[in-house]
Each structure stands twice: as C-alpha cells, then as structure tokens.
Design a protein around this motif. Structure first.
Motif, PDB file in Angstrom:
ATOM      1  N   VAL A  85      79.036 190.214  46.450  1.00 34.32           N
ATOM      2  CA  VAL A  85      77.839 189.397  46.652  1.00 34.32           C
ATOM      3  C   VAL A  85      77.659 189.043  48.127  1.00 34.32           C
ATOM      4  O   VAL A  85      76.568 189.170  48.681  1.00 34.32           O
ATOM      5  N   ASN A  86      78.762 188.616  48.780  1.00 31.78           N
ATOM      6  CA  ASN A  86      78.667 188.255  50.206  1.00 31.78           C
ATOM      7  C   ASN A  86      78.220 189.444  51.038  1.00 31.78           C
ATOM      8  O   ASN A  86      77.377 189.333  51.921  1.00 31.78           O
ATOM      9  N   MET A  87      78.807 190.608  50.723  1.00 33.91           N
ATOM     10  CA  MET A  87      78.449 191.828  51.453  1.00 33.91           C
ATOM     11  C   MET A  87      76.961 192.136  51.246  1.00 33.91           C
ATOM     12  O   MET A  87      76.252 192.490  52.178  1.00 33.91           O
ATOM     13  N   GLU A  88      76.507 191.945  50.018  1.00 36.42           N
ATOM     14  CA  GLU A  88      75.110 192.258  49.707  1.00 36.42           C
ATOM     15  C   GLU A  88      74.156 191.352  50.486  1.00 36.42           C
ATOM     16  O   GLU A  88      73.135 191.792  50.999  1.00 36.42           O
ATOM     17  N   LYS A  89      74.512 190.069  50.569  1.00 34.83           N
ATOM     18  CA  LYS A  89      73.649 189.123  51.311  1.00 34.83           C
ATOM     19  C   LYS A  89      73.607 189.496  52.794  1.00 34.83           C
ATOM     20  O   LYS A  89      72.574 189.343  53.444  1.00 34.83           O
ATOM     21  N   GLU A  90      74.735 189.971  53.299  1.00 34.55           N
ATOM     22  CA  GLU A  90      74.814 190.390  54.700  1.00 34.55           C
ATOM     23  C   GLU A  90      73.934 191.632  54.909  1.00 34.55           C
ATOM     24  O   GLU A  90      73.148 191.710  55.868  1.00 34.55           O
ATOM     25  N   LEU A  91      74.049 192.604  53.985  1.00 31.17           N
ATOM     26  CA  LEU A  91      73.295 193.859  54.113  1.00 31.17           C
ATOM     27  C   LEU A  91      71.789 193.619  54.051  1.00 31.17           C
ATOM     28  O   LEU A  91      71.016 194.321  54.698  1.00 31.17           O
ATOM     29  N   ALA A  92      71.378 192.630  53.261  1.00 34.12           N
ATOM     30  CA  ALA A  92      69.945 192.397  53.051  1.00 34.12           C
ATOM     31  C   ALA A  92      69.240 191.957  54.338  1.00 34.12           C
ATOM     32  O   ALA A  92      68.024 191.990  54.427  1.00 34.12           O
ATOM     33  N   LYS A  93      70.024 191.554  55.358  1.00 33.37           N
ATOM     34  CA  LYS A  93      69.411 191.126  56.624  1.00 33.37           C
ATOM     35  C   LYS A  93      68.936 192.311  57.461  1.00 33.37           C
ATOM     36  O   LYS A  93      68.240 192.150  58.431  1.00 33.37           O
ATOM     37  N   GLY A 152      82.667 200.234  47.716  1.00 25.71           N
ATOM     38  CA  GLY A 152      82.117 201.001  46.602  1.00 25.71           C
ATOM     39  C   GLY A 152      80.611 201.007  46.468  1.00 25.71           C
ATOM     40  O   GLY A 152      80.077 201.471  45.476  1.00 25.71           O
ATOM     41  N   PHE A 153      79.886 200.465  47.457  1.00 31.36           N
ATOM     42  CA  PHE A 153      78.419 200.512  47.358  1.00 31.36           C
ATOM     43  C   PHE A 153      77.948 201.954  47.438  1.00 31.36           C
ATOM     44  O   PHE A 153      78.427 202.710  48.274  1.00 31.36           O
ATOM     45  N   SER A 154      76.987 202.322  46.591  1.00 32.00           N
ATOM     46  CA  SER A 154      76.457 203.690  46.673  1.00 32.00           C
ATOM     47  C   SER A 154      75.293 203.701  47.661  1.00 32.00           C
ATOM     48  O   SER A 154      74.698 202.654  47.936  1.00 32.00           O
ATOM     49  N   ASP A 155      74.967 204.880  48.160  1.00 38.46           N
ATOM     50  CA  ASP A 155      73.873 204.992  49.130  1.00 38.46           C
ATOM     51  C   ASP A 155      72.554 204.476  48.539  1.00 38.46           C
ATOM     52  O   ASP A 155      71.786 203.786  49.194  1.00 38.46           O
ATOM     53  N   GLU A 156      72.339 204.830  47.282  1.00 41.23           N
ATOM     54  CA  GLU A 156      71.107 204.412  46.600  1.00 41.23           C
ATOM     55  C   GLU A 156      71.060 202.881  46.500  1.00 41.23           C
ATOM     56  O   GLU A 156      70.022 202.257  46.694  1.00 41.23           O
ATOM     57  N   GLN A 157      72.235 202.295  46.223  1.00 40.52           N
ATOM     58  CA  GLN A 157      72.341 200.838  46.092  1.00 40.52           C
ATOM     59  C   GLN A 157      72.002 200.170  47.434  1.00 40.52           C
ATOM     60  O   GLN A 157      71.281 199.167  47.473  1.00 40.52           O
ATOM     61  N   LEU A 158      72.476 200.757  48.549  1.00 44.00           N
ATOM     62  CA  LEU A 158      72.182 200.199  49.875  1.00 44.00           C
ATOM     63  C   LEU A 158      70.676 200.220  50.123  1.00 44.00           C
ATOM     64  O   LEU A 158      70.107 199.264  50.644  1.00 44.00           O
ATOM     65  N   CYS A 159      70.024 201.315  49.725  1.00 42.73           N
ATOM     66  CA  CYS A 159      68.562 201.401  49.910  1.00 42.73           C
ATOM     67  C   CYS A 159      67.868 200.288  49.147  1.00 42.73           C
ATOM     68  O   CYS A 159      66.925 199.674  49.645  1.00 42.73           O
TER      69      CYS A 159
END
Length: 752
Positions: free
Chosen positions: A269-277, A295-302
C-alpha cells in the motif's frame, strides 16, 4: 455435546500450521516443510491462503511443534511413509493443540513437494516398501541423502481459486468445508512479491493484489465485510489499508490474521501511494526497481499511475537494467550444486546491477544451444478447464523431447504433473501471464511456443505472441482467430456451404432485441471468447433478452454479445480430429446422451456414436475435414455439431486440445497427444503412424458434480458448465442397464 462447542470456540482465531513429515521403518523422521495459514482457525486449509516456510513462529514455538509432530508420528505404531500434522497455536501464550494427523500424503503434500522440490510421494512410496531415508538419494542434488531437510531461500504462497460465479445463490462464506475448485502457487524472494505473483496467476483479471478502480467501499463497510472470511478478503484488507485503517484494527476485525502479514500488505500500500505521485515519464528508476521487487506487474503500475501501457513500462525498465533473473529451486538454498531445471523469477537489488558480469552470476537459468519449444500450461484448475489440459501438456512435453528439442514448461498450478521438475527439460514455475512469459521468451529465445495444449488460457496469449513475431507452433494465430471469432467463422462456413444456426452480434440492449427477433426464438445469449459457457443463457422472449444483456454488460463492459438461434431438443455430437496439412484423421465421434442445451462438459457422452445414422456420421466427418482444411489446421481441432431432423449444423470449432481429447486417447489406447504434438512441430505426418483402436463396446464420459458443497444452489443444468470433474465407464454393449437408465432419464435435469 456442550463440551465440544467450547473446545471449538476456544480455538477459533488461533493460528493454523501444517507440517509435512516422512518416517521410515527404522524410526527416522524428517520434516519436509512447515506451512502457515494466512487465515486463522475456522477456515478449511484447502480454502486458506497458505505460506511456506512458516513466517510468524518464534524459535521456541517452532521447536515445540517439531518435537510434538515427531513424537506423534513415532507413536503411530509400525508405519513408514508420509504424514501430515495440523496444529493450532494460541498467539498470546504460544500454547499448541494438535488438530489432526493424516497418516498418508495429503493435498498439502503436493504443495509441499512443489514448494521444496522434494518429491514426497515418490520417497514415501519407497519408504513404505522398506527402504530407509538414509539409503535414498535427494532427487535434486543427487549427492545428498533424502534424510536431509529441505531449506528454502524463497517464499511460496498458495492462493485457492473459487468458482462461486457458477453457482447462483451459493453461500460464499469460507468455513469448515472446502469450497475451492483449484489453486495457484507463486514463488518469490519476499512475501509481497509472492502474493502479488499469486494474484496474477489466478486468472480472474487481477493484475496484482488489489481491485484497481472497482467498487471501493467506505471504511466502515470494509471493516464489517472483512469480519467474515470470503474469497476476496485479502483484496479487501488491502482496500482497508488504502483507506487508512490501522493494522491492529484489521487484525482484530479478521479475528486474528497475524499482524506480520498485514504489515507486509501495508508495504504494498505504501509503495502504491508513492507510485501514484508519478507519471511514466517522471517515475525514478530506483522506485521502479523497488516496485518490481515487491511483485508489482507492469500493467498494475500503469493502472496506479493512470499513465502509459504495459509494453512502455517494460521498455523503460529494460533500458534501466531492471529485468527478471531466474533462480533455482534446489532444496538446499544453494549449499550444494543442484541438477534440477526448476526455476522461478525475481528481481535482484545490488550495487552496479547494470554491469553484465553481475547478471551472469545471479541468473541461475543457463540457456543451452539446443532448439527449444515452450509449452504454455492452463493455470489453476477451475470449472471448464481442469486437469485434462495437464494430461495434454505432459504428453506434449514428452513428444517434444522425442523430436530432439529442449522442452520448456510454464505453469503455476501445483496440482499438476506438468509442473514436476523431471517432466520438462526446464520448468518455469511462473504465472501464465503475458509479462512473465515475455521475459522468459527474451531469455530463452525459443523456436516457438505451443498454445494448443493449455486450454483457453494459453490460446488467449496467442495474439500477443503473434504480434511480437514469435512463432506459434501448429495452427497459425490467424487461423485460430477465425475459429474463435464468431463472425469470421460463420462467413467461412457460408463459403463452405456448411449449415450453422442463424446468429447476430450486438453491443447494446436495443440491437440485441432486434437481432433476437431476426434469428427467431429461442436464442442463446453469450459474450464472445469464453470457455466453459460462462454467463451463457437460453432465453425465450424480449424481456429475458434485455435482462441477460444488461447483466452481461455489467460484468464485462464493452464486450461484443453473440446471439444465436438455439436448436431446441436436437441431438448433440462432437468430433476430435488431427490434421497435418494433407490428411485428416478422426480421433473419435462422441454422441451426447442429453439433448442440446446442456453444456458439453456436463453431458454424458458416448464414444463411438450409438444412435446416429451412418449417413449423418459421414456428413459430420466430411464437414470436419472441410473446416480443418479451410482453417489450415496443423494439429488438433474439436468441432461440435447439432443434428435436427436429419440435418447437421456446426455449432463451434476449437482449434486446440479439447476437454475430451484425453478421454478419447485413453478409451482407444492410442497416444493421440504425442502424435498431434509431433505433427504440430512438423517432424511427422499422419501417414507415419498406424492407428489401431482397441475399444470393445463403448466408453461413456460421465460428469462429476459437487453440488453437495453448495446446499442452497439450484441443481438444474444448462448451457453454463457446472461439473468439477469426470470419470470414464466402459460398457460391453447397449444392453448395459446403467446406459439404459441414463438414456431413459436424459431430459430430466434440463432447466426450462
């Protein structure tokens, strides 16, 4: 009786652990694997997410558990072989209770074998006939003895796969009775990586752990929701963390999921909040590398950044040197040299990760100079796509080896034989998911990929492989697409002058009603590209069409909807065949006992046909050959027919191994899959083989249902598949009383 209730009440919410042990006749005991359940007591282990090795045990508790298990096993009397012990542990006091002991191999033994690389059942069989542990060798290292406990330098996570969508009105709360139909296993360097890979393996459209844009609930609702164990609880726990609910609160609400697991999900979750910036262009390489190791997938990052495409993310990280390295599963944490070709992928974080020397060191999968062929597996077992495709993959792998190629298997289902380390020349235990597949292809550079043996899962990946210029072995992508795409297929049948039920396509309700009136009721409404007749309905008037279409579009927005005229009460039959470019061979003609309207996977089918006139059979074979020629099939094809008033209609064609291919191969005792694979590779023609069908009488394919697990569910059958397995029954002739009874009852279970 009251006492029993008290005992159970006390243990609910305790942690649940399983140990896999082996014992020989000299009383040596070896502990192969400890497995921890993510869900606390109260959820059947078969329905729990499980993790190996055990994560949250203190040293003292671990030792106590080991000693207790060994003591229990030695006390079982004269017994050699495998055994499985389950414990409950009170997290507050570390007191343990033994829940049960199974003096046999169990469902978790298969998982433990795949998790450690230690073939439990094989060794257990040898112990049972009198060998001792210290006399047998470790199958993987070949230098150490089997009396050597496996050490894991990775984490494995098993996630079950459920099919509640198939059972209207089923109670989807998980409890003491197992309800899942299959499972996936993922291997990673951390729990976060493994759990995300497991979610990508599930094939329920998850791209990682999380819902991404679907139905977010309010904080209060989520807390209430996660109190009952349901199939998507782990996804909802992540939603709760995203909403800012604390780890302690979640642990209490879920009745004791260990905080360690929830803290791990908190990292995601923390990583996701960071990525969303960030957007794709501004995303720092360092953060990208950290996200990939989690383990984040490329599609998930998009989806998190709301920017870019899967391929663009891949290009970006490839340029930065952030690519997967393959590690070996070797039972001994690389302490001894291992001979197994059993790999999983992960990301390494190290100084100077870009230099080529380092990559060579950390990549344990060495590429050979032989020509290689990759076989794609079928992912988790589920209704409509089960263990049959495992049979197909195994025989395909053996045929590839016989043709002198190196065989490479990709699959993520721990219940299968195709994922055994000695089946293929190389096994990648990875999700059958585009991103993982593509990096394996870039690493191995195979001659081609076989997609005909892994059911719909593998077939769906054909389009992207074709777009990337990878050779698809056997039938080309374009020909497969004709068979899959209803419109193109019907046009082709029209050219060949083969009758088919009238049909139309629609994108919304008004179009659908118009089409239904044009083709004539009753009609069959369904989405395009499905397996196992998912969300398929037979409808008889405008209102019903409207309801069916609305519910379809709610579940699969933007999908093309197919509407076919339904041939009521007609006879159904199917042909499985092999075509090599010149000759067509009919493997078998199967006639369904039930009339059309029941999915072919749910009907009893008889091989060879028992009631169709020779003329009709001849017509079917002729149509089948025409279709195979027109589609330029190379390998297997399965065609389904409906016969009404003596006229043969073609319902559909599948350009792959079908659910019935193994059934026919076993009934006739001919290695059809081996032959078909050799034809796909192009090494042989049909003329090279002699076919001698060794079947006296008839073989009946019987479906097996699991309705007793879902008491509230309607038991009627329809066009959507519900059986969870099948059996084969041989009969001498049609006087057989069992067959007579089946034939008499054939219309009993049809829904109106």
């Amino acid at each position: 009786p009251i006492h029993e209730v008290l005992v159970e009440k006390a243990v609910l919410g305790w942690k649940e652990f399983e140990l896999e042990l082996l014992r020989d006749s000299a009383d040596n005991v070896c502990i192969i694997c400890t497995v921890e359940n993510f869900d606390p007591m109260g959820v059947h282990t078969g329905d729990s997410i499980t993790v190996a090795p055990a994560m949250t045990l203190s040293d003292t508790a671990m030792q106590l558990m080991r000693n207790t298990a060994i003591m229990m096993m030695r006390d079982l009397g004269n017994f050699a072989g495998g055994c499985n012990v389950q414990f409950a542990l009170n997290p507050a006091t570390e007191e343990i209770i033994a829940i049960e002991i199974n003096p046999r191999v169990s469902r978790s033994s298969a998982l433990a074998s795949k998790a450690t690389g230690y073939p439990i059942a094989k060794i257990a069989a040898k112990l049972a006939i009198g060998y001792n542990l210290d006399e047998l060798e470790n199958q993987i290292t070949k230098t150490t003895s089997a009396y050597f406990e496996p050490a894991l330098d990775y984490v494995i996570v098993k996630v079950p796969r459920w099919n509640f969508d198939k059972f209207k009105g089923a109670n989807d709360t998980l409890g003491l009775q197992m309800k899942s139909v299959g499972e996936v296993m993922a291997i990673g360097r951390s729990f976060t990586e493994a759990i995300q890979k497991a979610c990508q393996s599930l094939e329920n459209n998850a791209v990682g752990l999380g819902y991404y844009g679907k139905s977010l609930m309010h904080a209060e609702e989520i807390l209430e929701y996660i109190k009952t164990p349901k199939w998507d609880r782990i996804f909802r726990i992540k939603d709760a963390l995203m909403a800012g609910i604390s780890v302690g609160t979640i642990s209490k609400a879920t009745n004791g999921i260990d905080r360690w697991f929830i803290y791990e999900i908190q990292k995601i979750v923390n990583m996701e909040k960071e990525l969303a910036k960030f957007k794709l262009a501004t995303l720092p390489d360092d953060l990208l590398r950290q996200a990939k190791t989690m383990g984040f997938s490329d599609e998930q990052l998009c989806r998190i950044m709301n920017d870019g495409k899967e391929d663009e993310v891949y290009e970006k990280r490839k340029a930065a040197g952030i690519t997967r390295v393959f590690k070996m599963v070797d039972t001994c944490s690389a302490e001894f040299e291992a001979k197994t070709p059993y790999f999983y992928s992960t990301f390494e974080i190290g100084p100077g990760n870009t230099s080529s020397q380092n990559l060579a060191v950390s990549n344990e999968s060495k590429v050979s100079d032989k020509k290689k062929i990759i076989v794609l597996g079928s992912g988790p077992n589920r209704i409509g796509q089960g263990i049959e495709f495992d049979y197909c993959c195994v025989h395909g792998l053996l045929a590839i080896k016989e043709c002198g190629y190196e065989s490479i298997m990709i699959n993520c289902n721990p219940e299968t034989v195709s994922t055994d380390f000695d089946m293929a020349d190389k096994l990648y235990f990875e999700p059958v998911y585009w991103e993982h597949l593509w990096e394996i292809i870039e690493h191995e550079k195979p001659e081609g990929v076989i997609v005909q043996l892994g059911g719909q899962t593998a077939l769906k990946l054909a389009e992207r492989l074709h777009a990337k210029g990878i050779k698809i072995i056997g039938t080309s992508y374009d020909s497969m697409d004709i068979a899959e795409d209803r419109g193109r297929f019907s046009d082709r049948l029209k050219e060949l002058e083969i009758p088919y039920p009238d049909y139309g396509t629609a994108y919304d309700v008004d179009e659908a009603v118009a089409v239904a009136n044009k083709v004539g009721y009753p009609v069959l409404v369904r989405p395009s590209y499905v397996l196992g007749g998912q969300r398929m309905r037979i409808v008889i008037n405008d209102d019903e069409v409207e309801n069916a279409v609305v519910s379809l579009l709610k579940h699969i927005p933007g999908n093309k909807i197919l509407i076919d005229h339904f041939l009521d009460r007609c006879q159904e039959a199917e042909i499985d065949g092999i075509f090599d470019g010149d000759d067509f061979h009919v493997m078998g003609v199967m006639e369904h006992i039930e009339p059309a309207g029941i999915h072919s996977g749910d009907s009893n089918a008889v091989l060879p046909q028992f009631n169709l006139s020779p003329l009709i059979v001849h017509t079917m074979e002729e149509y089948a050959e025409k279709i195979a020629r027109a589609l330029n099939i190379k390998g297997l094809i399965n065609i389904q027919f409906a016969i009404k008033n003596g006229k043969v209609y073609v319902i559909e064609a599948n350009p792959r191994a079908s659910r019935t291919t193994p059934f026919i191969a076993k009934a006739y005792q001919i290695p059809y899959l081996n032959i078909a694979t050799k034809i796909m590779i192009g090494q042989h023609k049909l003329k090279d083989f002699k076919f001698e069908k060794k079947l006296k009488g008839f073989a009946i394919k019987e479906p097996v249902f699991s309705f007793n697990k879902f008491p509230g569910v309607n038991k009627e059958l329809g066009p959507e598949m519900k059986s969870t397995g099948e059996a084969i029954r041989f009969i001498k002739d049609l006087r057989d009383p069992y067959f007579r009874q089946l034939y008499k009852d054939r219309s009993m279970y049809l829904s109106k």
